[in-house]
Design an enzyme around this catalytic site. Sequence first.
Site, PDB file in Angstrom:
ATOM      1  N   GLY A  60      37.416  45.447  49.155  1.00  0.00           N
ATOM      2  CA  GLY A  60      38.696  45.887  48.604  1.00  0.00           C
ATOM      3  C   GLY A  60      39.787  44.835  48.515  1.00  0.00           C
ATOM      4  O   GLY A  60      40.919  45.159  48.156  1.00  0.00           O
ATOM      5  N   TRP A  62      40.251  42.379  46.405  1.00  0.00           N
ATOM      6  CA  TRP A  62      40.774  42.143  45.047  1.00  0.00           C
ATOM      7  C   TRP A  62      41.668  43.311  44.619  1.00  0.00           C
ATOM      8  O   TRP A  62      42.679  43.112  43.958  1.00  0.00           O
ATOM      9  CB  TRP A  62      39.625  41.925  44.055  1.00  0.00           C
ATOM     10  CG  TRP A  62      39.127  40.511  44.071  1.00  0.00           C
ATOM     11  CD1 TRP A  62      39.197  39.623  45.102  1.00  0.00           C
ATOM     12  CD2 TRP A  62      38.480  39.804  42.996  1.00  0.00           C
ATOM     13  NE1 TRP A  62      38.642  38.426  44.746  1.00  0.00           N
ATOM     14  CE2 TRP A  62      38.192  38.505  43.471  1.00  0.00           C
ATOM     15  CE3 TRP A  62      38.113  40.157  41.707  1.00  0.00           C
ATOM     16  CZ2 TRP A  62      37.557  37.545  42.672  1.00  0.00           C
ATOM     17  CZ3 TRP A  62      37.481  39.211  40.909  1.00  0.00           C
ATOM     18  CH2 TRP A  62      37.208  37.911  41.393  1.00  0.00           C
ATOM     19  N   ASP A  85      32.380  50.552  43.213  1.00  0.00           N
ATOM     20  CA  ASP A  85      31.361  49.793  43.948  1.00  0.00           C
ATOM     21  C   ASP A  85      30.257  50.739  44.414  1.00  0.00           C
ATOM     22  O   ASP A  85      30.487  51.934  44.595  1.00  0.00           O
ATOM     23  CB  ASP A  85      31.969  49.085  45.172  1.00  0.00           C
ATOM     24  CG  ASP A  85      31.127  47.888  45.615  1.00  0.00           C
ATOM     25  OD1 ASP A  85      31.584  46.749  45.463  1.00  0.00           O
ATOM     26  OD2 ASP A  85      29.995  48.081  46.105  1.00  0.00           O
ATOM     27  N   ASP A 101      26.650  53.098  41.315  1.00  0.00           N
ATOM     28  CA  ASP A 101      26.050  51.914  40.710  1.00  0.00           C
ATOM     29  C   ASP A 101      26.525  51.774  39.268  1.00  0.00           C
ATOM     30  O   ASP A 101      26.260  52.633  38.428  1.00  0.00           O
ATOM     31  CB  ASP A 101      24.520  52.046  40.752  1.00  0.00           C
ATOM     32  CG  ASP A 101      23.820  50.764  40.346  1.00  0.00           C
ATOM     33  OD1 ASP A 101      24.450  49.914  39.685  1.00  0.00           O
ATOM     34  OD2 ASP A 101      22.629  50.606  40.682  1.00  0.00           O
ATOM     35  N   ASP A 126      34.015  40.808  40.980  1.00  0.00           N
ATOM     36  CA  ASP A 126      33.513  39.911  42.029  1.00  0.00           C
ATOM     37  C   ASP A 126      32.082  40.332  42.370  1.00  0.00           C
ATOM     38  O   ASP A 126      31.575  40.050  43.444  1.00  0.00           O
ATOM     39  CB  ASP A 126      34.425  40.020  43.263  1.00  0.00           C
ATOM     40  CG  ASP A 126      34.265  38.832  44.215  1.00  0.00           C
ATOM     41  OD1 ASP A 126      33.823  37.764  43.750  1.00  0.00           O
ATOM     42  OD2 ASP A 126      34.571  38.972  45.413  1.00  0.00           O
ATOM     43  N   LYS A 166      32.765  36.631  38.435  1.00  0.00           N
ATOM     44  CA  LYS A 166      32.153  35.601  39.277  1.00  0.00           C
ATOM     45  C   LYS A 166      30.784  35.259  38.708  1.00  0.00           C
ATOM     46  O   LYS A 166      29.981  36.154  38.438  1.00  0.00           O
ATOM     47  CB  LYS A 166      31.997  36.117  40.709  1.00  0.00           C
ATOM     48  CG  LYS A 166      31.236  35.125  41.601  1.00  0.00           C
ATOM     49  CD  LYS A 166      31.502  35.323  43.070  1.00  0.00           C
ATOM     50  CE  LYS A 166      30.835  36.551  43.644  1.00  0.00           C
ATOM     51  NZ  LYS A 166      31.167  36.711  45.064  1.00  0.00           N
TER      52      LYS A 166
END
EC number: 2.1.1.166
Length: 211
Positions: A60, A62, A85, A101, A126, A166
């Site tokens: 958490g 970000w 997430d 998912d 991320d 990322k």
Amino acid sequence: MAKKKFSKEWIQQHINDPYVKMAQQKGYRARAAFKLSEILDTEKLLRGGDIVVDLGSAPGSWSQVARERLLGAGGVVNGRIIALDMLPMEPVAGVEFIQGDFREDSILEQLKNLLNGQQVDLVISDMAPNLSGVGSADSARIQHVCDLALDFACHHLKPDGALIVKAFHGSGFSQIVESFKQRFQRVVERKPKASRVKSSETFLVGRRLKP
């Protein structure tokens, strides 16, 4: 034995890491918060009223940074932050969270319902897949995760919106950059100071969707 030595070394490194200490002082859940902060500052992204989607948000940090930047008078979030997430995430005040998912249509559907037709200013990801150590398999997984974020962004971003993901240097990286360049007018690579020197992680920023 070697593995034990490595983990001891890693723990030592982690304890002495200035970003870990700063994260603890500032109440961030992970040092990754500083990576996003630096990218937002450099790219001058995220203003009051913006709608943000945080993919792969747990634990958490970000979402915490996004919330900090959108806080208006009286401590109310001026804008929207939707986080997603597979792992559970401790609530962050003012952040809407979906556990599931991202690769599943039903979860994407939940996210779309929550957006309710609103277009997004910023998508941050991320997300990193579980890596196996097998180069070709890992690069395919990394590419897949980046493609998912890119695809989502292309369908939900405002025309002048931005995407931060990322990625990792190595096999398949140039393909990820290429797919970004096909969709965005401006694409830059960022390696924030908080990224460990030995890490191959690099953040890609795509801005302004191509018509």
